[in-house]
Design a protein around this motif. Structure first.
Motif, PDB file in Angstrom:
ATOM      1  N   UNK A 266     153.572  27.265  35.412  1.00 57.66           N
ATOM      2  CA  UNK A 266     152.885  26.628  36.642  1.00 57.66           C
ATOM      3  C   UNK A 266     152.139  25.485  36.265  1.00 57.66           C
ATOM      4  N   UNK A 267     151.122  25.693  35.231  1.00 50.79           N
ATOM      5  CA  UNK A 267     150.318  24.740  35.014  1.00 50.79           C
ATOM      6  C   UNK A 267     150.837  23.536  34.530  1.00 50.79           C
ATOM      7  N   UNK A 268     151.807  23.471  33.712  1.00 48.01           N
ATOM      8  CA  UNK A 268     152.288  22.319  33.331  1.00 48.01           C
ATOM      9  C   UNK A 268     152.993  21.459  34.398  1.00 48.01           C
ATOM     10  N   UNK A 270     152.676  21.827  37.773  1.00 48.29           N
ATOM     11  CA  UNK A 270     151.851  21.000  38.589  1.00 48.29           C
ATOM     12  C   UNK A 270     151.328  20.019  37.974  1.00 48.29           C
ATOM     13  N   UNK A 271     150.513  20.036  36.832  1.00 52.08           N
ATOM     14  CA  UNK A 271     150.185  18.833  36.095  1.00 52.08           C
ATOM     15  C   UNK A 271     151.058  17.729  36.069  1.00 52.08           C
ATOM     16  N   UNK A 272     152.425  17.875  35.781  1.00 55.92           N
ATOM     17  CA  UNK A 272     153.480  16.803  35.726  1.00 55.92           C
ATOM     18  C   UNK A 272     153.705  16.151  36.856  1.00 55.92           C
TER      19      UNK A 272
ATOM     20  N   UNK B  13     154.647  22.678  26.239  1.00 55.62           N
ATOM     21  CA  UNK B  13     154.699  22.079  27.367  1.00 55.62           C
ATOM     22  C   UNK B  13     153.396  21.677  28.137  1.00 55.62           C
ATOM     23  N   UNK B  14     152.606  22.464  27.719  1.00 58.96           N
ATOM     24  CA  UNK B  14     151.230  22.464  28.467  1.00 58.96           C
ATOM     25  C   UNK B  14     150.265  21.257  27.849  1.00 58.96           C
ATOM     26  N   UNK B  17     151.762  17.760  28.749  1.00 56.32           N
ATOM     27  CA  UNK B  17     151.602  17.345  30.010  1.00 56.32           C
ATOM     28  C   UNK B  17     149.927  16.919  29.925  1.00 56.32           C
ATOM     29  N   UNK B  20     150.025  13.697  28.323  1.00 53.11           N
ATOM     30  CA  UNK B  20     150.601  12.763  29.327  1.00 53.11           C
ATOM     31  C   UNK B  20     149.545  12.246  30.144  1.00 53.11           C
ATOM     32  N   UNK B 103     143.872  29.031  34.959  1.00 55.39           N
ATOM     33  CA  UNK B 103     145.278  28.580  35.038  1.00 55.39           C
ATOM     34  C   UNK B 103     145.685  29.250  36.188  1.00 55.39           C
ATOM     35  N   UNK B 104     146.802  28.658  37.180  1.00 44.68           N
ATOM     36  CA  UNK B 104     147.225  27.335  36.689  1.00 44.68           C
ATOM     37  C   UNK B 104     146.377  26.165  37.114  1.00 44.68           C
ATOM     38  N   UNK B 105     146.374  25.135  36.214  1.00 46.63           N
ATOM     39  CA  UNK B 105     145.219  24.300  36.642  1.00 46.63           C
ATOM     40  C   UNK B 105     145.529  23.570  37.762  1.00 46.63           C
ATOM     41  N   UNK B 108     143.414  18.686  37.584  1.00 47.38           N
ATOM     42  CA  UNK B 108     143.322  17.583  36.415  1.00 47.38           C
ATOM     43  C   UNK B 108     141.968  16.619  36.624  1.00 47.38           C
TER      44      UNK B 108
END
Lengths: 492, 148
Positions: A266-268, A270-272, B13-14, B17, B20, B103-105, B108
């Motif tokens: 979920x974190x990544x 959403x971040x992406x 993946x985290x 992200x 990025x 989390x979930x973040x 950002x």
């Protein structure tokens, strides 16, 4: 061995039957409400009949070398007439219409048995042969069968075996009517499946005692079966409950792990997605620039749809997040401490938190006093309870008039009751037990997680409280919460 | 000189992200999926800011935080976690983390703000050293120790 006195055997047999009738009928008279003079007379008749029977026995023994088939098994000779008529004391009849079948080809026996059994309250059918008995049994299954050892065509023992071999009749107790006192006869009777014996000439109280005993045994068996059935049902219910709470416990444990597993992706995600939103402006500029080689229709489509797609992705992610939070609460990762609190505080905090849901839509009537008795609890968990209840109430009253949320309290012995009622759409009878199940919801898709009430239930249980619900479809719902009042003990 | 950020999380993946995102925002950012390796990287390079996950195998975030602070107290460490127990968060704060994100973040941008706070603090600190020492030593390396 030649038996020249076979004629006497036959004659003796016929005499005995008639005399059994005399003895039997005298007893039935003694059971009536007759004065002592009559009792004396009737007892004399009985004894005379008995004496003749004994005389016949003795003669037969002298003359015949055969074993006497039906001697006088019950001998009233040594019993005084006074004692005899005393033994017929008036007891209330025990029978309640239970069906009894008497199988005997001698009319005199039938008369005595039928009269005394009917007096005792039973429903009596008779048959004078095995074939007739079968017909009667097919019409109505008796609770008990009285069977003579001598029948036309076959012996009572054979008849008994035939009954016992038929599955649907095998459980009917069979009482033998016999004049045979020799052990041989009784052995045969028990071997063929018989339950008990009644000797001739009939001693009526004995007949009734035997039948009553068997009937009460049947009743007892039926009661036992009933209890066994209800016990089985109870066990099944309890087992289901145990399995259910075990599943709940496992679900709780799984939820914690699941929540964590889902949190990372979920974190990544959403971040992406948020990153893409950041690129959106630049991409739009690119797509809209006149120098690009894109088909203009395509460009227009991209410019229009891209932000929508991204926003919808974010909405989906947020929904997942909410479910995960709900799941984590359900798993109760945080074992929070309990202190002395009042429910008023929890209710007021909850009302503040849901103000936006209620504002202008719901009229709130809060009659809780400031100084409610203290309970042992966790304020934030209790606030959560009321938040969930209030939000559900608000949702149930959407578009309805009137829209009233009422909160009241009552103190009953050492519990404090809080009632939360709404004038909403109510809960149907089938759903009433399901509302506590995790993920059960009647709200439209996307609204809520379905975990609200299961969380409420868990919190209330942790507070040693109780929660119940009453509801009428189309009228409204009332939740009743009860908590034990905190008592200061000397140990503190 | 670009500010260097190190992102440490066992989930690739985290880290991808976040790399990025922060690259796009103009930072010099690297990701690492092994906390033990991350500590080595920190000791051999000049990361000003570290963003750490708490739940990691081999070396968890709170212990890695302690090691980083032991090495160089100036390094700003921001924590991320899925388990927001009071105990966890307090331990991190006590050990000197800037803050703890759940989390979930969600946010950002929020993390970026903390990163910028650390950068500002570092710059203010640098300016203070310059003022204290006069214009001759412009980096304040000796005073601050370690590599900057």
């Amino acid at each position: 061995m030649k038996n020249e006195f076979a004629w006497f055997d036959k004659f003796a047999h016929d005499l005995r039957n008639r005399l059994n009738g005399v003895v039997g009928m005298s007893q039935i008279m003694l059971m009536e409400d007759i004065n002592s003079e009559m009792q004396e007379h009737v007892s004399r008749i009985l004894k005379s009949g008995n004496d003749i029977l004994v005389m016949i026995d003795n003669k037969q023994r002298n003359l015949s070398s055969n074993v006497i088939e039906d001697e006088t098994a019950n001998n009233f000779t040594n019993i005084s007439t006074e004692r005899l008529h005393r033994s017929f004391s008036n007891q209330p009849p025990s029978g309640k219409g239970e069906p009894v079948l008497v199988i005997d080809d001698e009319i005199e026996n039938l008369e005595v048995l039928v009269t005394s059994l009917v007096k005792e309250g039973y429903l009596v059918e008779t048959a004078q042969s095995f074939e007739e008995a079968i017909k009667k049994i097919e019409i109505k299954t008796p609770d008990i069968i009285l069977l003579d050892v001598i029948l036309p065509g076959l012996s009572g023992y054979e008849a008994c075996q035939k009954f016992k071999s038929e599955k649907k009749w095998a459980d009917i107790p069979i009482i033998f009517l016999s004049g045979v006192t020799a052990l041989e006869g009784r052995l045969k009777a028990y071997e063929s499946g018989g339950t008990d014996f009644i000797l001739k000439p009939f001693y009526v109280p004995e007949v009734l005692a035997v039948v009553n005993t068997q009937i009460s045994l049947i009743h007892a068996k039926k009661e036992l079966q009933k209890y066994a059935n209800s016990l089985e049902n109870l066990v099944k219910e309890r087992t289901d409950q145990l399995i259910h709470s075990d599943r709940m416990a496992s679900l709780g444990m799984m939820s914690a792990g699941l929540a964590h597993e889902i949190n990372n992706p979920l974190t990544f995600v959403k971040g992406n997605v948020m990153m893409l939103k950041k690129f959106e402006q630049d991409i739009r500029a690119l797509v809209e620039s006149p120098q690009n080689s894109l088909d203009p229709k395509k460009s227009a489509f991209i410019v229009k749809e891209m932000p929508k797609a991204l926003d919808e992705m974010l909405m989906g992610i947020d929904r997942i997040s909410t479910i995960i939070s709900g799941l984590k609460m359900f798993a109760r990762q945080d074992t929070s401490e309990q202190i002395a609190v009042t429910l008023t505080g929890a209710v007021e905090d909850a009302l503040t938190l849901v103000r936006s849901e209620l504002k202008n839509k719901v009229e709130v009537i809060n009659t809780l006093e400031k100084n409610l008795p203290l309970i042992s609890g966790n304020l934030s968990q209790l606030t959560q309870v009321f938040v969930n209840l209030f939000v559900n109430a608000a949702h149930s009253m959407a578009e309805r008039k009137p829209s009233i949320l009422k909160i009241e309290s009552k103190v009953i012995s050492n519990s404090i009751l809080i009632l939360v009622s709404d004038t909403g759409c109510g809960i149907s009878k089938e759903n009433l037990e399901k509302i506590w199940n995790p993920f059960f919801t009647t709200k439209p898709k996307g609204i809520g997680t379905g975990l609200g009430l299961s969380i409420v239930h868990g919190i209330i249980r942790e507070h040693q409280g109780d929660i119940s619900v009453e509801s009428n479809l189309g009228e409204g719902t009332t939740f009743k919460l009860s908590f034990p009042i905190l008592r200061k003990t000397n140990e503190n | 000189m670009k500010i260097k950020i190190l992102i440490v999380d066992d989930e690739k993946n985290i880290t991808d992200m976040m790399v990025r995102y922060f690259s796009f925002e103009g930072y010099d950012v690297t990701g690492c999926n092994d906390p033990v390796e991350a500590l080595e990287m920190i000791k051999n390079d000049n990361y000003l800011i570290c963003i750490l996950d708490i739940q990691m195998p081999k070396l968890n975030g709170t212990d890695l935080l302690k090691e980083i602070k032991l090495y160089n107290g100036m390094i700003g460490v921001i924590m991320m976690t899925a388990y927001a127990t009071t105990e966890n968060v307090l331990t991190c704060l006590r050990r000197g983390a800037e803050t703890c994100f759940l989390k979930p973040i969600d946010d950002l941008e929020g993390i970026k703000k903390y990163v910028d706070n650390v950068v500002k603090r570092f710059n203010d600190w640098q300016n203070l050293i310059i003022q204290l020492k006069g214009s001759s030593s412009s980096t304040g390396n000796d005073v601050l120790g370690g590599k900057l």
